[in-house]
Design a protein around this motif. Structure first.
Motif, PDB file in Angstrom:
ATOM      1  N   MET A   1       5.303  11.982  -5.069  1.00  0.00           N
ATOM      2  CA  MET A   1       4.190  11.148  -4.620  1.00  0.00           C
ATOM      3  C   MET A   1       4.185   9.787  -5.305  1.00  0.00           C
ATOM      4  SD  MET A   1       3.109  12.891  -2.233  1.00  0.00           S
ATOM      5  CE  MET A   1       1.809  11.777  -1.728  1.00  0.00           C
ATOM      6  N   LYS A   2       4.588   9.753  -6.581  1.00  0.00           N
ATOM      7  CA  LYS A   2       4.663   8.476  -7.298  1.00  0.00           C
ATOM      8  C   LYS A   2       5.697   7.563  -6.641  1.00  0.00           C
ATOM      9  CE  LYS A   2       5.513   6.502 -11.888  1.00  0.00           C
ATOM     10  NZ  LYS A   2       6.456   5.483 -11.455  1.00  0.00           N
TER      11      LYS A   2
ATOM     12  N   ALA B   1       6.860   7.843  -3.577  1.00  0.00           N
ATOM     13  CA  ALA B   1       6.432   7.585  -2.198  1.00  0.00           C
ATOM     14  C   ALA B   1       5.428   6.442  -2.110  1.00  0.00           C
ATOM     15  CB  ALA B   1       5.841   8.852  -1.585  1.00  0.00           C
ATOM     16  N   SER B   2       4.718   6.180  -3.191  1.00  0.00           N
ATOM     17  CA  SER B   2       3.713   5.110  -3.169  1.00  0.00           C
ATOM     18  C   SER B   2       4.268   3.766  -3.649  1.00  0.00           C
ATOM     19  CB  SER B   2       2.517   5.515  -4.030  1.00  0.00           C
ATOM     20  OG  SER B   2       2.890   5.594  -5.391  1.00  0.00           O
ATOM     21  N   GLU B   3       5.549   3.710  -3.991  1.00  0.00           N
ATOM     22  CA  GLU B   3       6.128   2.472  -4.525  1.00  0.00           C
ATOM     23  C   GLU B   3       6.375   1.404  -3.474  1.00  0.00           C
ATOM     24  OE1 GLU B   3       9.590   3.354  -6.882  1.00  0.00           O
ATOM     25  OE2 GLU B   3       8.406   4.468  -8.360  1.00  0.00           O
TER      26      GLU B   3
ATOM     27  N   ALA C   1       2.650   5.746   2.019  1.00  0.00           N
ATOM     28  CA  ALA C   1       2.469   6.817   1.019  1.00  0.00           C
ATOM     29  C   ALA C   1       2.048   8.150   1.640  1.00  0.00           C
ATOM     30  CB  ALA C   1       1.499   6.404  -0.080  1.00  0.00           C
ATOM     31  N   LYS C   2       2.173   8.270   2.971  1.00  0.00           N
ATOM     32  CA  LYS C   2       1.847   9.528   3.651  1.00  0.00           C
ATOM     33  C   LYS C   2       3.121  10.115   4.244  1.00  0.00           C
ATOM     34  CE  LYS C   2      -2.773   8.053   4.862  1.00  0.00           C
ATOM     35  NZ  LYS C   2      -3.426   7.201   5.814  1.00  0.00           N
TER      36      LYS C   2
END
Length: 104
Positions: A5-6, A8-10, A74-75
């Motif tokens: 998730m970290k 994926a949010s970059e 981020a999804k």
């Protein structure tokens, strides 16, 4: 899962892949052809790649391959079938625009 998730949010679009996966190449090529500057994270180049692959497999419902795994905004969107279905239905580009991955 936290590491997935970290990462994926970059960026607006993140694609988790394996270097030997031809479908991963297909999805990353589609993104590039659409003008998306996706972050491509190759799990086989990451020391924690196997753990991340297991987490992705669980996130994708435990069926089918864990990669490619595409995140937009981020999804988790899904794998090859989902991304290609969205593209053919004309829904992928609007989704990429909403996430800020495309400007035009």
């Amino acid at each position: 899962m936290d590491r997935v998730m970290k990462i994926a949010s970059e960026r607006a679009v993140v694609v988790f892949t394996l270097s030997s996966c031809c479908m991963c190449h297909t999805v990353t090529r589609l993104m590039a052809d659409l003008g998306v500057n996706a972050l491509v994270h190759e799990l086989d180049s990451d020391p924690r790649g196997k753990d991340m692959e297991r987490a992705l497999h669980m996130m994708l419902g435990g069926r089918g391959p864990a990669v490619p795994a595409v995140f937009i905004g981020a999804k988790l969107v899904g794998g090859t079938n989902r991304v290609m279905s969205l593209h053919l239905a004309g829904q992928l580009v609007p989704m990429l625009k909403s996430a800020g991955a495309l400007w035009l």
